[in-house]
Design an enzyme around this catalytic site. Structure first.
Site, PDB file in Angstrom:
ATOM      1  N   ILE A 139      -3.974   2.557   0.070  1.00  0.00           N
ATOM      2  CA  ILE A 139      -4.465   1.751  -1.050  1.00  0.00           C
ATOM      3  C   ILE A 139      -3.267   1.129  -1.772  1.00  0.00           C
ATOM      4  O   ILE A 139      -2.131   1.576  -1.635  1.00  0.00           O
ATOM      5  CB  ILE A 139      -5.327   2.581  -2.023  1.00  0.00           C
ATOM      6  N   THR A 150       0.815  -1.213   0.000  1.00  0.00           N
ATOM      7  CA  THR A 150       0.000   0.000   0.000  1.00  0.00           C
ATOM      8  C   THR A 150       0.852   1.269   0.000  1.00  0.00           C
ATOM      9  O   THR A 150       2.022   1.255   0.371  1.00  0.00           O
ATOM     10  CB  THR A 150      -0.956   0.023   1.204  1.00  0.00           C
ATOM     11  N   ASP A 151       0.219   2.345  -0.402  1.00  0.00           N
ATOM     12  CA  ASP A 151       0.888   3.655  -0.392  1.00  0.00           C
ATOM     13  C   ASP A 151       0.485   4.424   0.861  1.00  0.00           C
ATOM     14  O   ASP A 151      -0.196   3.878   1.744  1.00  0.00           O
ATOM     15  CB  ASP A 151       0.571   4.436  -1.670  1.00  0.00           C
ATOM     16  N   ALA A 152       0.870   5.675   0.947  1.00  0.00           N
ATOM     17  CA  ALA A 152       0.574   6.490   2.129  1.00  0.00           C
ATOM     18  C   ALA A 152      -0.918   6.681   2.341  1.00  0.00           C
ATOM     19  O   ALA A 152      -1.356   6.952   3.458  1.00  0.00           O
ATOM     20  CB  ALA A 152       1.262   7.851   2.004  1.00  0.00           C
ATOM     21  N   GLY A 153      -1.705   6.515   1.277  1.00  0.00           N
ATOM     22  CA  GLY A 153      -3.159   6.657   1.389  1.00  0.00           C
ATOM     23  C   GLY A 153      -3.858   5.374   1.803  1.00  0.00           C
ATOM     24  O   GLY A 153      -5.074   5.344   1.943  1.00  0.00           O
TER      25      GLY A 153
END
Length: 154
Positions: free
Chosen positions: A23, A18-21
């Protein structure tokens, strides 16, 4: 050996995907597709390392295209579906899709990946070995029959 038109490979989304968001980072779908292709080939009796040792050749990705439809999130259970779209003398094009399986099947990402055969030492294009073509033939025949299906529903 798996001659069904669609190969399905389960995967779970981990923190590292996942990324910082929160997702799945867009490039990780290509990793998911790669893992599913590798397992599909292995299921056809085409383990890539053993194949390279026997034939001196290997598959390389020559083109990839992805379309992102909905996000996957941490802990989602996904299924990566793979089907042969085209089979040539030196390459094949695969259609791949990432589906979230719970609570209802949802298409998240779809794409095509073209893999070509090369001589490993020289990295020059070559023809698919007869054993590779023979292993792919049943899946290709099944895939052509099911080609009218837009989604890769197994």
């Amino acid at each position: 050996m798996d001659a069904t038109p669609v190969h399905a490979w389960p995967i779970r989304v981990y923190w590292e995907d996942t990324d910082a968001g929160g997702i799945v980072y867009y490039a990780n779908y290509l990793k998911f597709f790669e893992r599913a292709r590798t397992e599909w080939l292995r299921g056809l009796g085409l383990g890539q390392q053993a194949l390279r040792e026997r034939t001196g050749g290997m598959f390389v990705v020559s083109a990839a295209e992805a379309r992102y439809l909905r996000p996957a999130r941490l802990d989602d259970r996904l299924e990566i579906r793979t089907r042969i779209r085209e089979l040539g003398r030196a390459s094949l094009t695969l259609q791949q899709q990432a589906w979230r399986t719970d609570p209802a099947p949802t298409l998240l990402c779809e794409g095509t990946v073209r893999i070509g055969w090369v001589e490993a030492e020289a990295m020059r294009p070559g023809r698919l070995p007869a054993e590779v073509t023979a292993a792919l033939a049943p899946a290709w025949a099944s895939s052509r029959q099911a080609a009218s299906d837009k989604d890769l529903c197994a």
